[in-house]
Design an enzyme around this catalytic site. Structure first.
Site, PDB file in Angstrom:
ATOM      1  N   ASP A   1      56.743  80.966  41.374  1.00 56.22           N
ATOM      2  CA  ASP A   1      55.918  80.175  40.469  1.00 56.22           C
ATOM      3  C   ASP A   1      55.012  79.342  41.371  1.00 56.22           C
ATOM      4  OD1 ASP A   1      54.723  78.908  38.367  1.00 56.22           O
ATOM      5  OD2 ASP A   1      56.582  78.555  37.280  1.00 56.22           O
TER       6      ASP A   1
HETATM    7  C1  BGC Z   1      53.655  77.901  35.434  1.00 58.92           C
HETATM    8  C2  BGC Z   1      53.525  79.405  35.357  1.00 58.92           C
HETATM    9  C3  BGC Z   1      52.099  79.804  35.535  1.00 58.92           C
HETATM   10  C4  BGC Z   1      51.586  79.244  36.858  1.00 58.92           C
HETATM   11  C5  BGC Z   1      50.145  79.597  37.159  1.00 58.92           C
HETATM   12  C6  BGC Z   1      52.991  77.332  36.668  1.00 58.92           C
HETATM   13  O1  BGC Z   1      52.933  75.958  36.599  1.00 58.92           O
HETATM   14  O2  BGC Z   1      55.006  77.540  35.396  1.00 58.92           O
HETATM   15  O3  BGC Z   1      54.026  79.877  34.134  1.00 58.92           O
HETATM   16  O4  BGC Z   1      51.959  81.193  35.474  1.00 58.92           O
HETATM   17  O5  BGC Z   1      51.688  77.835  36.831  1.00 58.92           O
HETATM   18  O6  BGC Z   1      49.276  78.896  36.349  1.00 58.92           O
END
Ligand code: BGC
Length: 733
Positions: free
Chosen positions: A264
């Site tokens: 993530d």
């Molecule tokens: C989120 C993800 C997301 C990523 C990119 C993170 O903060 O948890 O679900 O895909 O950011 O934006």
């Protein structure tokens, strides 16, 4: 050779129409992917390999320019293709060609109980991603709905692992049919936003296997997903994005996942663990902490220079790097190096239609006394529409799933076009106050006057449609924080109660991705559970209210009377959101959602699987093909369903299974099959369910395996987890 033929061959070769024979293997599409991967890998330098496994910008990785291996471009997900961002800043790029179709939130998709619609969703959003030149769509999410306060439940597929599994597989297949990778997230146990970056989850092996992992497993084994995203939180003390047990042993070991495990955004904490425990692409790391950034400092990533250095010093094995690069190359060959992949399409009418049909099938009719709904055209002269959610753009906000849309029809607009503008009056009734996304909203100090104006309007109208619920502001249905209370925010309960005093003809439409308390429920004849429905929200809503569409959604989660009735919440802070050391002990164990309500005999206000229709369905007798089954058998259940009413409609028949004398605690019953059937008025259909006996197993912690005990099992068929219409028992030997 004839002179003319040789001239022809020469010109074909020089014009490129005949394949060049000296093509390197990795570019030769007649070769299989594994050969091409090995060939490409063998041509890369150490530095080039390391360059492939971490970000080069907010949403891309570098590829290998010398070999012509493209950059990988990613986008959120999961409800539409997010707007473009600046290269290295969390700022919108302000492009003018990135306004997408917003599809309904995944809670709505789950509520359709219709896997075929999920495939259409995946195909359509995949086409949008492809058109926007994205190779990876960051979604879908399948974290289990454990507690109604989780700010991100709206991005997931409800509380039941079987439902989520059946719905996620076709979504993935639909996306990937475009040569775009779905990215299954957030692996695993990311069930709350409170302290998501440091909470440590302690959950039994059995609950892990029975509740929290099945939808991921289905996505990998059946959906064949090409990428998975690790989560922020810890599990048993180790960060999930470099977790030996979760990633190395289960995902890549037991499930044989051959794709890319990416982090993530900012979920990586250690080079050695990232190198050794299965992380393949590092994204979103801040260079001085989790989210802080120094400009273009991607070389400082855990899997960039620090990893390179340790590889050069022999402190980390080259095999760890090669395995990652192989996986990244495989992703490229499946996506941006697949010359056959379609071109995609963007913000089309066809996609809007898909979005509308999903929205229409997902809206849940919770309560409908005296057939108050549908409100057929002409029934009332003056309809008062009250509530901010009737006009608020709900595709905006919510965190990473935010969208910039080509169009979003509000409920007010949808109703105006169905009933005529002259028959609708509107009052906002309450306000959440202005913020960056919604600067035009009235201040909170205007709440009293807004309420009084709405009540006055309600008094003068023939009927009231109240549109409330939650929204995508922080602390509502939004990433990075949980809700602080189970009640409706912004004084909505008081407002509803005051409206009811002056007009009993009031229906409440809750728009949310989470259960909310409903203290006024007894006094309201009709309640709809609606969702963040996307571009076609208003049209879908108005078509359901007017009866143009007969509602057929079913709740993908339980709505408890009060928060204390939720299993996870009932155990106090140590269970949710976590004890002093921020460890969340999942004390309700396998009893999540309806499994808790059912087994502990704590009735929900509205149970999992509940949803009414404008028609009535009668269920015939449930019968099984045998009375005794062996472990290798597949159970075949059959029954008839009839639409007894005067309008066409659809019913989702659900099959739950309970074991009579288990040696361990088992939920009273668990969903093991469902089928959505469309029936014209008066029509009867036979439906058949097949359940492999092995699906009756529980996870035996001692044997470390799934076990079906010889015993009597009862199969319940129901219109919800509570409304059971018939049952049949059989023995497993
Ligand atoms: C989120 C993800 C997301 C990523 C990119 C993170 O903060 O948890 O679900 O895909 O950011 O934006």
């Amino acid at each position: 050779m004839n002179k003319y033929i040789s001239v022809l061959l020469f010109s074909l070769c020089t014009s490129g129409l005949v394949a060049q024979t000296n093509l390197p293997v990795y570019l030769d599409e007649t070769k299989n992917i594994e050969e091409r991967v090995e060939d490409a890998l063998s041509r890369m330098t150490l530095e080039e390999k390391v360059d492939m496994i971490h970000a080069q910008s907010k949403f891309s990785t570098k590829g290998c320019p010398r070999l012509g291996i493209p950059e990988i471009w990613m986008s959120d997900g999961p409800h539409g293709v997010r707007m473009e961002f600046a290269w290295d800043r969390w700022e919108y790029a302000e492009w003018t060609n990135d306004s997408c179709t917003a599809f309904p939130a995944l809670t709505c998709l789950a509520a359709t109980f219709n896997p075929e619609l999920s495939r259409e969703y995946g195909k359509a959003i995949g086409e949008e991603a492809r058109y926007r030149k994205k190779d990876v769509l960051l979604g879908p999410g399948v974290n289990i709905y454990r507690i109604p306060l989780n700010g991100r439940n709206f991005e997931y597929m409800g509380e039941d692992p079987y439902l989520a599994s059946r719905m996620v597989v076709p979504y993935i297949q639909g996306v990937q049919s475009n040569g775009v990778s779905a990215c299954l997230k957030h692996f695993a146990l990311n069930n709350q936003e409170t302290a998501r970056e440091r909470v440590n989850v302690e959950v039994s092996e059995r609950a892990l296997r029975e509740i929290y992992l099945p939808a991921f497993k289905a996505g990998v084994e059946e959906g064949k997903v090409w990428s998975v995203m690790g989560s922020y939180n810890k599990f048993r003390g180790q960060y999930c994005s470099h977790h030996k047990y979760l990633i190395q042993d289960i995902l890549k070991g037991e499930w044989q996942f051959d794709g890319v495990l990416m982090s993530d955004w900012g979920s990586i904490h250690d080079t050695r663990e990232a190198a050794m425990y299965g992380l393949d692409i590092e994204m979103g790391t801040g260079t001085d902490g989790l989210t802080q950034n120094t400009s273009s400092a991607y070389r400082n990533y855990y899997l960039a220079d620090p990893y390179l250095k340790q590889l050069q010093q022999g402190k980390l094995p080259m095999t760890s790097l090669d395995d990652k690069v192989r996986r990244v190359l495989r992703l490229c060959f499946r996506t941006n190096m697949d010359r056959e992949r379609p071109y995609g399409s963007f913000a089309t009418q066809e996609h809007a239609d898909v979005a509308r049909r999903i929205a229409e099938e997902g809206i849940v009719l919770l309560k409908n006394e005296k057939s108050f709904f549908p409100i057929v055209r002409g029934k009332y002269k003056k309809i008062a529409v009250i509530g901010q959610n009737a006009v608020r753009p709900l595709t905006v906000g919510g965190g990473s799933s935010e969208l910039k849309v080509k169009k979003e029809v509000s409920p007010l607009e949808g109703l105006q076009s169905v009933y005529g503008e002259g028959n609708i009056v509107f009052s906002m009734g309450y306000t959440s106050g202005p913020n960056n996304f919604h600067p035009q909203l009235p201040p909170v100090s205007a709440s009293d006057s807004l309420r009084q104006a709405a009540v006055q309007l309600a008094k003068e109208a023939d009927m009231v449609l109240f549109f409330g619920g939650l929204n995508k502001d922080q602390g509502q249905d939004c990433e990075s924080a949980d809700r602080q209370s189970y009640e409706l925010p912004y004084g909505q309960d008081q407002l509803i109660q005051e409206i009811l005093k002056v007009n009993k003809n009031t229906a409440v439409i809750i728009i949310s991705g989470n259960a909310v308390s409903m203290p006024w429920i007894k006094d309201v004849p009709t309640v709809l559970q609606s969702w963040y429905l996307g571009s076609e929200a208003g049209n879908a809503t108005a078509r359901v209210i007017s009866g143009d569409v007969n509602p057929s959604g079913k709740l993908p989660f339980s709505i408890p009377v009060k928060l204390e009735d939720n299993g996870a919440y009932s155990f106090g802070k140590a269970s949710y959101p976590g004890d002093e050391s921020m460890t969340a002990h999942y004390k309700e164990d396998i009893l999540v959602g309806y499994r808790w309500h059912d087994t502990k005999k704590i009735p929900a206000l509205f149970p999992f699987g509940h949803g009414l229709s404008y028609t009535q369905f009668s269920y015939g007798k449930l019968s099984s093909d045998k009375k005794i089954y062996q472990e290798k058998d597949t159970i075949r259940l059959s029954m008839k369903v009839t639409n007894k009413g005067t309008v066409d409609g659809a019913e989702t028949v659900q099959i739950y299974v309970g074991q009579s004398h288990p040696s361990v605690l088992r939920p009273k019953k668990e969903l093991k099959a469902f089928k959505k059937v469309f029936l014209s008025s008066g029509e009867t259909k036979d439906i058949v369910f097949t359940i492999p006996v092995k699906n009756l197993a529980f996870y035996d912690e001692k044997a470390k395996d799934w076990v079906v005990e010889p015993d009597r099992f009862t199969f319940f068929c129901g219109a919800s987890s509570v409304d059971i219409r018939d049952s049949v028992s059989a023995d497993v030997e």
